[in-house]
Write an enzyme that holds these catalytic residues in place. Structure first.
Site, short mmCIF file in Angstrom:
data_model
loop_
_atom_site.label_atom_id
_atom_site.label_comp_id
_atom_site.label_asym_id
_atom_site.label_seq_id
_atom_site.Cartn_x
_atom_site.Cartn_y
_atom_site.Cartn_z
CG ASN B 144 -0.39 0.05 2.50
OD1 ASN B 144 0.73 0.51 2.66
ND2 ASN B 144 -1.11 -0.42 3.52
CG LEU B 146 1.30 5.84 2.00
CD1 LEU B 146 -0.05 6.53 2.19
CD2 LEU B 146 2.43 6.87 1.95
CD GLU B 322 22.20 -16.44 14.74
OE1 GLU B 322 21.83 -15.46 14.04
OE2 GLU B 322 23.30 -16.98 14.60
CG ASP B 379 36.86 -18.80 19.45
OD1 ASP B 379 37.96 -18.80 18.85
OD2 ASP B 379 36.04 -19.72 19.36
NE ARG B 429 36.25 -23.27 24.52
CZ ARG B 429 37.26 -24.12 24.67
NH1 ARG B 429 37.32 -25.21 23.90
NH2 ARG B 429 38.21 -23.92 25.55
#
Lengths: 567, 567
Positions: B144, B146, B322, B379, B429
């Protein structure tokens, strides 16, 4: 290794960068969106003579600036990467700075992995870069077919990437990413293309040059079994140095600045703090030429439109793309701009990973979140931020502010424009009474005792300050603290109140977790003070309804405060 | 009004839905991604005879199910919308359920606004829907022109949308969205298209039918000046009812289920909790046919790959997207599946708005976040979740768990599969020592006193439990509490410890805000207990380094605990 040829040609012939003077405004910007290719980036620094062999070998050791993923601890790195899909939207922000603010001919080069193009933020960047005709932006897609765990969705179907890029208005060039002449031609074509950005889509081989790992799965982020043999295979130990071209001279455009004339609101009048935000920001923009605003297609609600009208050259519409909005803010601040990014408070949650990464980038950005909490009323819970203070407090370097009136808002906006790190101001949809005079001061980390009392202390922020004041009218000896600075928080004033009144009621328009209540508890614990404590917060999923009805229903209005105090 | 013709044709001829029995498995699903068009959706319910005029007129009133944006308080609404760009990824999850799990012929229809296609999550949905060949999914783009504040980037350039859709592998049909025959033909073509999803790109007029507002800016979400005149202009009061087609009969496919044989880990062995997560999830999947897993291209790190190998038909790769992953989980749970969505804990932050909205959807999903905290090591900070407990605690209906050993992890994964709401498990980890036997029980909301002592209490979770145990070895009379359930938290045990030892040291691998420390303070405040309190958490931006070095550097290792206790 897949991107080594791509980066070699860039470094040898196209990048214009003075490694001795990274602050040179005309320096090109290089963003490794695939931050896990940090070894390649650091090898480039070594080839450029910026670091020594010894420093290169400190990789990933504690206290080395050469971290696992690049961060701006390195003088030649502008933004942290390592959360994928962020480099291109960040580069888009830098390119906007170059084209529209600095008005300098620097180019922004962004190396992207193919896996990360699954992130929607990459396509936000494509659309915005095309919309803003960022012909100073070049994306380099390293299409090595393999992600961390296996093949990408598109593998080596370069035409898929090309079609998408073109559909979003980009110029796209497909090449063999190991053919240095093709790379050279592609970069030449990219730099010659006007009116739109260019993506170089390069077919590459992961582990290129070392047969033991070439195009094989299971080697992502793993050391080689036989690195000595790999070095031999790659041509033996060499000592490659590259003379990197220096940038042209040039000074950034500066926008005019004048006197700060903040809006002044009369005590007793009713003004929405979001409106005061817009008016104050426009005033700060008049006083400071470095202030820039971005908004996520809600500027008529956040009132960023007032800034836009006053300073159209320094306003950038980010449409409904909060990730790109946050990234643009971070990209713009690389060049020293003070960026205010506004949306509904609830929708900054869309960019939470970008805000988290902005802190790792040591970025300075200001966020404005309007329509916080259930006081918005009928639009319902999707539009009500009830987790924003928790989320923003848990960002390193953050400042979290929540004013209750218009004059306070205006003063805090001024303060934010000079704060380092991530600052956040939470504003309200409904009008609220002005309780402070226009010359009152509101230091960051401060609070205001609005009523004195010795029997009990009521602590609020934003809308609940007004409920606390109404409650205090019905109580004897209630002290009211406006805790407008949630992080840092005014531990001394809170501790004094706890000691002197022995009872604290904290009331907030937020979930119970991580907001004002827990910030107060943490402050008291740090001060070694304890007292009776009641915490009023939103504990059920709210519904649509009138603001007053909702404050009552969810137990954070004056009546609930009075009840808690009497209890 | 722009989408009224589009929805009329859908309701009258294509939607197959039994409004008397919304739980019918073969019902089509209809998602209003543009949730602000709720009046249209509710008018459809009225036309279908599902609600009365009286109920329709309770719109946005407190206690009405007809909220400002649709939520599943309405029996015919599966998911909450109102944060834009979420409907299509949610619909993708439902379509995966239909095609691959239920194996039923229902169709998923998603009405999208044009403004919201600026959200990258829409393009994540495009790519995944094409990858999974979701020919049971139809998107309807209401173009539309807008947005809330002004024109969209592409206005009525339908070919832009078409090129993008096709580039992502979709069938695309451009139509005039007010030509009912064209709409009819487009839907017929969509339902006849196999092997790929279809998008109907409809050129529409905002405010269609009421000249005072047609195609005009400044009318988004505002009541008409003269509603009576508008009704007349639209044809006067009518009482349109629609006989909606009922769906075919059919039963969903059921996957085989057997006995629960959880992995068992020997006390003293070293196992990463993320590995135990994968092994336990595979076991739960063998015992329960309704368990499904999705992962964001890191299944070899989160160990979701163990589930994938055991139950390939119930594993869906979500690549590095994700937002789509969280949305797929919510979409799948609409059909009753128990979905576990895994990524690095840091990267769930990318989907925070989706998780927030999942709570408003009253969804039941389980999130697994691996590689939490600085204990990941080299890391660097981009990969270290340090805000996840704060963020997930501040989600309504959430449960937040953080096991310290493999047997505890396995038991908690079993518990999660039967929890309502949003549950989150945070895993590590590195390998950690197994401290519990395989038959130990870990109730949600519980904790474990691992060492008894009367002088001081050390409270940890995850990696810091092991540091607390080491510290206790160097101290006299230290009680150690493993607070594996952060939300809900074991207030009684913590209060008893505070009372009995008078001193609490809380240590967590997380920012100081909103995590374990503040959860403990809130629990003590609720219990009305106070004591001396020290809080060890990560207070500086961490660097790359070895896990042990980092725990020491940032003051959350055994030595730091001993020091805090002695202080």
């Amino acid at each position: 290794m897949s991107a080594a040829d791509l980066m070699s040609v860039l470094l040898a012939k196209y990048l214009r960068y003075d490694f001795d003077a990274p602050d040179t405004p005309t320096n090109d910007r290089l963003v490794f969106s695939k931050g896990h290719a940090s070894t390649l980036l650091y090898a480039m620094f070594r080839a450029a003579g910026a670091i020594s062999d010894e420093e290169l070998l400190t990789y990933r050791q504690l206290d080395s600036m050469l971290e696992g993923h690049p961060t701006p601890l390195i003088p030649w790195v502008d933004v942290a990467t390592g959360s994928l899909g962020q480099g291109l939207p960040l580069g888009g922000g830098m390119a906007i700075a170059g084209k529209y603010l600095d008005r300098l001919p620097y180019r922004v080069w962004v190396l992207c992995g193919d896996s990360e193009t699954a992130e929607g933020s990459v396509w936000e960047a494509f659309q915005h870069a095309s919309h803003y005709e960022l012909d100073n932006l070049t994306a380099i897609f390293d299409i090595n077919r393999l992600g961390q765990r296996g093949p990408t969705m598109d593998e080596w179907q370069l035409d898929h990437y090309r079609a998408r890029a073109e559909a979003f208005g980009w110029h796209a060039i497909e090449i063999d990413g190991h053919d240095v002449e093709a790379i050279d031609e592609a970069y030449a074509e990219a730099t010659a293309t006007t009116g739109r950005p260019t993506v170089v889509i390069a077919r590459t081989i992961k582990g290129k040059g070392v047969k033991a790992v070439e195009n094989k799965e299971g080697w992502h982020g793993k050391p080689l079994d036989d690195p000595e043999a790999a070095i031999e295979e790659l041509g033996g130990l060499r000592n490659i140095t590259v003379d990197v071209a220096t940038p042209p001279t040039g000074d950034p455009h500066r926008f005019e600045a004048g006197r700060l004339e903040l809006p002044r609101y009369e005590i007793g009048s009713e003004v929405a703090t979001r409106k005061a935000y817009g008016e104050a920001l426009a005033a700060v923009g008049s006083a400071r030429g470095d202030v820039v605003a971005v908004d996520g297609e809600v500027s008529n609600s956040t009132f960023a439109e007032i800034f836009k009208e006053a300073h159209p050259e320094r306003y950038f519409e980010m449409y409904i793309a909060e990730q790109q909005m946050a990234a643009a803010a971070v990209g713009l601040q690389v060049r020293g701009y003070r960026v205010f990014a506004s949306s509904f408070a609830a929708f900054h949650s869309r960019a939470y990973d970008f805000i988290r990464m902005a802190a790792i980038s040591r970025a300075t950005i200001s966020l404005s979140g309007s329509h916080a909490g259930i006081s918005i009323g009928e639009d319902g819970p999707s539009q009500m931020a009830l987790e924003d203070m928790a989320a923003l407090r848990a960002v390193h370097s953050s400042t979290v502010l929540h004013p209750c009136d218009a004059n306070q808002t205006a003063q805090l906006v001024v303060a934010m424009a000079s704060l380092d790190g991530i600052s956040y101001i939470r504003t309200l949809r409904p009008n609220t009474p002005v309780v402070y005079g226009p010359d009152e001061e509101f230091p960051i980390g401060g609070s205001k005792v609005l009523r004195n009392g010795e029997e009990v202390t009521i602590v609020g922020c934003g809308i609940t300050v007004h409920e606390a004041l109404k409650a205090a009218d019905q109580l004897d000896g209630a002290r009211v603290i406006d805790c407008y600075s949630i992080k840092p928080i005014d531990g001394a004033t809170l501790a004094a109140a706890a000691r002197e009144t022995g009872k604290l009621v904290v009331v907030e328009d937020h979930w119970p977790e991580g907001g004002l209540g827990e910030a107060v508890l943490a402050a008291l614990a740090e001060q070694g003070v304890s007292c009776e404590f009641r915490h009023l917060a939103v504990r059920e999923m709210p519904r649509s309804g009138k603001p007053d009805e909702l404050l009552a229903r969810y137990g954070i209005d004056a009546a609930a405060i009075v009840k808690a105090v009497r209890h």
